[in-house]
Design an enzyme around this catalytic site. Structure first.
Site, PDB file in Angstrom:
ATOM      1  N   ASP A  36       0.839  -1.193   0.000  1.00 33.86           N
ATOM      2  CA  ASP A  36       0.000   0.000   0.000  1.00 33.86           C
ATOM      3  C   ASP A  36       0.878   1.248   0.000  1.00 33.86           C
ATOM      4  O   ASP A  36       1.693   1.432   0.902  1.00 33.86           O
ATOM      5  CB  ASP A  36      -0.893  -0.021   1.249  1.00 33.86           C
ATOM      6  CG  ASP A  36      -2.062   0.944   1.175  1.00 33.86           C
ATOM      7  OD1 ASP A  36      -1.998   1.893   0.380  1.00 33.86           O
ATOM      8  OD2 ASP A  36      -3.042   0.748   1.910  1.00 33.86           O
ATOM      9  N   ASP A  37       0.736   2.080  -1.014  1.00 38.12           N
ATOM     10  CA  ASP A  37       1.478   3.355  -1.109  1.00 38.12           C
ATOM     11  C   ASP A  37       2.987   3.158  -1.204  1.00 38.12           C
ATOM     12  O   ASP A  37       3.760   4.007  -0.755  1.00 38.12           O
ATOM     13  CB  ASP A  37       1.168   4.268   0.086  1.00 38.12           C
ATOM     14  CG  ASP A  37      -0.254   4.798   0.087  1.00 38.12           C
ATOM     15  OD1 ASP A  37      -1.017   4.474  -0.839  1.00 38.12           O
ATOM     16  OD2 ASP A  37      -0.613   5.529   1.027  1.00 38.12           O
ATOM     17  N   CYS A  74      -5.753   4.197  -3.687  1.00 43.77           N
ATOM     18  CA  CYS A  74      -6.047   2.859  -3.154  1.00 43.77           C
ATOM     19  C   CYS A  74      -7.245   2.176  -3.792  1.00 43.77           C
ATOM     20  O   CYS A  74      -7.115   1.169  -4.484  1.00 43.77           O
ATOM     21  CB  CYS A  74      -6.307   2.958  -1.652  1.00 43.77           C
ATOM     22  SG  CYS A  74      -5.163   3.989  -0.726  1.00 43.77           S
ATOM     23  N   ARG A  78      -7.706  -1.147  -6.373  1.00 46.09           N
ATOM     24  CA  ARG A  78      -8.224  -2.401  -5.819  1.00 46.09           C
ATOM     25  C   ARG A  78      -9.482  -2.853  -6.554  1.00 46.09           C
ATOM     26  O   ARG A  78      -9.734  -4.047  -6.715  1.00 46.09           O
ATOM     27  CB  ARG A  78      -8.479  -2.226  -4.316  1.00 46.09           C
ATOM     28  CG  ARG A  78      -7.188  -2.089  -3.532  1.00 46.09           C
ATOM     29  CD  ARG A  78      -7.383  -1.381  -2.186  1.00 46.09           C
ATOM     30  NE  ARG A  78      -6.097  -0.915  -1.708  1.00 46.09           N
ATOM     31  CZ  ARG A  78      -5.335  -1.571  -0.829  1.00 46.09           C
ATOM     32  NH1 ARG A  78      -5.749  -2.716  -0.316  1.00 46.09           N
ATOM     33  NH2 ARG A  78      -4.171  -1.091  -0.465  1.00 46.09           N
ATOM     34  N   LYS A 136      -6.505  -4.925   4.085  1.00 43.86           N
ATOM     35  CA  LYS A 136      -7.316  -3.752   3.780  1.00 43.86           C
ATOM     36  C   LYS A 136      -8.207  -4.028   2.572  1.00 43.86           C
ATOM     37  O   LYS A 136      -7.717  -4.411   1.510  1.00 43.86           O
ATOM     38  CB  LYS A 136      -6.379  -2.562   3.514  1.00 43.86           C
ATOM     39  CG  LYS A 136      -7.065  -1.321   2.989  1.00 43.86           C
ATOM     40  CD  LYS A 136      -6.048  -0.204   2.845  1.00 43.86           C
ATOM     41  CE  LYS A 136      -6.449   0.778   1.770  1.00 43.86           C
ATOM     42  NZ  LYS A 136      -5.474   1.861   1.613  1.00 43.86           N
ATOM     43  N   HIS A 138     -11.365  -1.748   1.610  1.00 38.87           N
ATOM     44  CA  HIS A 138     -11.583  -0.387   1.100  1.00 38.87           C
ATOM     45  C   HIS A 138     -12.453  -0.353  -0.159  1.00 38.87           C
ATOM     46  O   HIS A 138     -12.327   0.540  -0.987  1.00 38.87           O
ATOM     47  CB  HIS A 138     -10.225   0.299   0.824  1.00 38.87           C
ATOM     48  CG  HIS A 138     -10.319   1.792   0.756  1.00 38.87           C
ATOM     49  ND1 HIS A 138      -9.387   2.578   0.104  1.00 38.87           N
ATOM     50  CD2 HIS A 138     -11.243   2.657   1.245  1.00 38.87           C
ATOM     51  CE1 HIS A 138      -9.717   3.837   0.200  1.00 38.87           C
ATOM     52  NE2 HIS A 138     -10.842   3.922   0.891  1.00 38.87           N
ATOM     53  N   HIS A 228       1.346   2.194   4.014  1.00 35.24           N
ATOM     54  CA  HIS A 228       0.448   3.336   4.206  1.00 35.24           C
ATOM     55  C   HIS A 228       0.694   3.898   5.607  1.00 35.24           C
ATOM     56  O   HIS A 228       0.929   3.159   6.547  1.00 35.24           O
ATOM     57  CB  HIS A 228      -1.001   2.854   4.075  1.00 35.24           C
ATOM     58  CG  HIS A 228      -2.032   3.930   3.983  1.00 35.24           C
ATOM     59  ND1 HIS A 228      -2.323   4.785   5.031  1.00 35.24           N
ATOM     60  CD2 HIS A 228      -2.856   4.290   2.976  1.00 35.24           C
ATOM     61  CE1 HIS A 228      -3.293   5.612   4.657  1.00 35.24           C
ATOM     62  NE2 HIS A 228      -3.632   5.338   3.413  1.00 35.24           N
ATOM     63  N   ASP A 341      -0.347  -0.676  -4.749  1.00 29.39           N
ATOM     64  CA  ASP A 341      -1.614  -0.144  -5.265  1.00 29.39           C
ATOM     65  C   ASP A 341      -1.474   1.244  -5.882  1.00 29.39           C
ATOM     66  O   ASP A 341      -2.362   1.690  -6.613  1.00 29.39           O
ATOM     67  CB  ASP A 341      -2.690  -0.147  -4.183  1.00 29.39           C
ATOM     68  CG  ASP A 341      -2.385   0.781  -3.010  1.00 29.39           C
ATOM     69  OD1 ASP A 341      -1.248   1.289  -2.908  1.00 29.39           O
ATOM     70  OD2 ASP A 341      -3.284   0.993  -2.179  1.00 29.39           O
ATOM     71  N   ASN A 342      -0.398   1.947  -5.611  1.00 31.88           N
ATOM     72  CA  ASN A 342      -0.129   3.257  -6.212  1.00 31.88           C
ATOM     73  C   ASN A 342       1.238   3.728  -5.737  1.00 31.88           C
ATOM     74  O   ASN A 342       1.926   3.018  -5.011  1.00 31.88           O
ATOM     75  CB  ASN A 342      -1.203   4.296  -5.851  1.00 31.88           C
ATOM     76  CG  ASN A 342      -1.564   4.347  -4.376  1.00 31.88           C
ATOM     77  OD1 ASN A 342      -2.659   3.935  -3.990  1.00 31.88           O
ATOM     78  ND2 ASN A 342      -0.658   4.818  -3.538  1.00 31.88           N
ATOM     79  N   LYS A 403       1.217   9.877  -5.276  1.00 33.86           N
ATOM     80  CA  LYS A 403      -0.125   9.306  -5.227  1.00 33.86           C
ATOM     81  C   LYS A 403      -1.167  10.361  -5.616  1.00 33.86           C
ATOM     82  O   LYS A 403      -1.029  11.534  -5.256  1.00 33.86           O
ATOM     83  CB  LYS A 403      -0.387   8.811  -3.799  1.00 33.86           C
ATOM     84  CG  LYS A 403      -1.764   8.244  -3.530  1.00 33.86           C
ATOM     85  CD  LYS A 403      -1.846   7.790  -2.082  1.00 33.86           C
ATOM     86  CE  LYS A 403      -3.220   7.258  -1.729  1.00 33.86           C
ATOM     87  NZ  LYS A 403      -3.289   6.777  -0.330  1.00 33.86           N
TER      88      LYS A 403
END
Length: 577
Positions: A36-37, A74, A78, A136, A138, A228, A341-342, A403
């Site tokens: 994540d991130d 995010c 996803r 996660k 989301h 994240h 994810d990014n 991001k």
């Protein structure tokens, strides 16, 4: 004669059942590991100094893509990862937390998975796969949008965009609480011995072990909160990097660039965008390292240590999962996919006037003054850590920006695929591929048909990415043909890809608002705008983007839209949380 016929049919039936079971047993397991991130340059195989031996092992023993793209935030990524459908059509036209006023209530801007798509978990489960998810989610928090209702057999899922990694607590004032669900039912976190990456990994291992006896293949989705913010990790992982970041973020960005060139990740001609001058976001301006005083340097070095420790810990957990697969004899029959994810997130919420009081209330340590010169508590319980735009710029090296931007820094991430005996070890690919391509790839490998436009009597959007299997197995050199256009939009930042070219626009304050054309194979830093040199191509790509907008029901953000200001505004809306 009749008895003989019945006996023959019985024997034939047993043989058919046996063949079916054998075919099922030979189908590969599939594991998706999602960071994540995490920036493009954050793992060792992509030039980082952070110790990520297990992710690097996946890269050595499989194929790694250096021109792979996702959404710039995010939940849109996803959405596409789970459905193979553009995020707009699937219900996530914008990330709900920053959705513009004019987008609320519009079709495909529901802020969760809508009923027009089906997840890869549902398709695999229908064909006899066990399906597990931890981490996660989301993608919605209603009964219908929980992962347990979206094809996953066993789940432990966080609903929000993030949370504290040590305790059950929101990480941002837009959330009054955080919500966890186990197999579709609300649960509380353990009060002792919990750390997110450790817990999610053990939960997946436990799920696989519980059903291993039946011999069915499994699909496991491990969606880590790392990295994240809040950046947190067991202290030994953070202390491991004492002294590593004392030279600052500019030096780190350059050293990673040189390492990437040595590894062949990028061309030796690539240069960094030193100024990052296109954004007018004041919070994203980078203070030169030499302009910081000694105390500020000490504080900032520890921030990057904390980030590195969190990533190191995630890698350690991936190592535990890989070791488990070896121990049960499933390593050779498992496709493993790793990606982020990014790109990196530069935000520093605790120092913003709008959020400062909330962080003071919720965390003992959140800004430099809280530590009083001793930063040993950073990343521990009661501490909120982020790392700001300087370190984020180093995370995404050699790309630029962050991001939510449609720059390469927001969209380009590492992608690694390993499947022993099927994917050649140590391969690298620099051709464009996109997150929507993962669902068709998994379906092909699992021998499951693409559902097309109908699923169980319901009309749906068909997964429309392209399978990467022929590229993963070295049959073809690229996933997408050079004349194919792939559009993208999020929160007013737009792009369209064709072959090695990308037409991109970032509206103020993130960018200039102008459409710019880049050769992203040779110029991942996006320094050389080719619009004037290739006006015909720029015009063709703009027309292709306009077609994409219409086909995907894109609702443009209004003039003056600012995602940070919108996040503050949306934190007060009842229909967001």
């Amino acid at each position: 004669m009749k008895k003989l016929l019945k006996k023959s049919l019985a024997v034939l039936s047993v043989a058919i059942i046996s063949m079916s079971c054998s075919a099922a047993e030979n189908r590969p397991n599939v594991i998706i590991l999602l960071a994540d991130d995490m920036g493009f340059g954050d793992i060792g195989a992509f030039g980082s100094e952070i110790d990520t031996p297990h992710i690097d092992q996946l890269a050595r023993e499989g194929i790694h893509f250096t021109n792979f793209h996702v959404g710039a935030a995010c939940s849109p990524t996803r959405t596409m990862l789970m459905t193979g459908v553009d995020n707009h059509l699937a219900g996530m036209g914008n990330m709900l937390e920053i959705q513009a006023d004019n987008q609320f209530g519009k079709p495909d801007y529901e802020g969760h998975l809508n009923d027009k798509v089906v997840t890869v978990a549902s398709l695999l489960r229908d064909e006899g796969y066990h399906t597990y998810m931890a981490g996660k989610w989301h993608l919605g928090h209603t009964k219908e949008t929980l992962p347990h209702s979206q094809g996953f057999e066993k789940t432990f899922a966080l609903m929000e965009s993030g949370a504290d990694n040590w305790v059950e607590q929101p990480y941002a004032p837009m959330y009054k609480a955080v919500h966890y669900f186990e197999n579709g039912k609300p649960v509380k976190l353990p009060t002792e011995g919990y750390f997110s990456s450790d817990f999610y990994t053990q939960r997946i291992i436990g799920n696989i072990e519980a059903n291993r006896i039946d011999g069915k293949p499994f699909f496991a989705y491990v969606a880590y909160q790392a990295v994240h913010y809040p950046h947190q990790a067991p202290k030994q992982f953070i202390d491991k990097y004492n002294g590593v970041y004392d030279e600052g973020y500019e030096a780190l960005r350059k050293s990673r660039l040189e390492r990437q060139k040595e590894l062949g990740i990028i061309s030796k001609d690539v240069k960094l965008d030193e100024g990052l001058a296109k954004t007018t976001f004041e919070d994203y301006k980078i203070s030169p390292w030499d302009s910081l005083n000694d105390e500020e340097k000490k504080f900032n070095a520890r921030r990057m240590q904390t980030y590195a420790g969190m990533l190191d810990n995630m890698d350690s957990n991936i190592g535990k999962l890989l070791s488990y697969l070896e121990s049960i004899g499933e390593a050779e029959n498992t496709l493993i996919l790793f990606l982020s994810d990014n790109g990196a997130d530069p935000n520093q919420f605790p120092i913003t006037p709008e959020y400062r009081d909330w962080y003071k209330k919720m965390y003992q340590y959140s800004i430099m003054e809280d530590y009083k010169g001793d930063y040993s508590s950073m990343g521990q319980k009661g501490s909120f850590a982020d790392y700001g735009p300087g370190w984020a710029a180093a995370s995404v090296a050699p790309t630029s920006y962050f991001k939510t931007f449609s720059t390469e820094g927001g969209l380009r991430v590492p992608f690694i695929a390993k499947y022993p005996g099927k994917i050649a070890a140590g391969e690298s690919n620099n051709k464009f591929a996109f997150v929507k391509d993962i669902v068709p790839t998994v379906l092909e490998i699992a021998g499951v048909d693409n559902p097309g436009t109908a699923y169980k009597g319901k009309k749906i959007h068909a997964p429309d990415g392209k399978s990467m299997w022929s590229v993963l197995t070295s049959i073809k050199p690229q996933v997408h043909e050079d004349d194919e256009s792939i559009g993208y939009e999020l929160a007013g930042s737009s792009a369209v890809f064709r072959g090695k070219y990308k037409l991109v626009q970032n509206l103020p304050p993130k960018g200039t608002g102008q459409w710019e054309l880049y050769d992203i194979e040779s110029d991942p830093s996006e320094l050389h705008d080719l619009t004037n040199q290739k006006p015909k191509l720029a015009a063709e790509l703009l027309a292709a983007y306009q077609d994409y907008e219409k086909e995907n029901n894109v609702v443009p953000v209004p003039e003056g839209y600012n995602p940070f200001e919108q996040a503050i505004k949306n934190s007060k809306r009842k229909d967001v949380h």
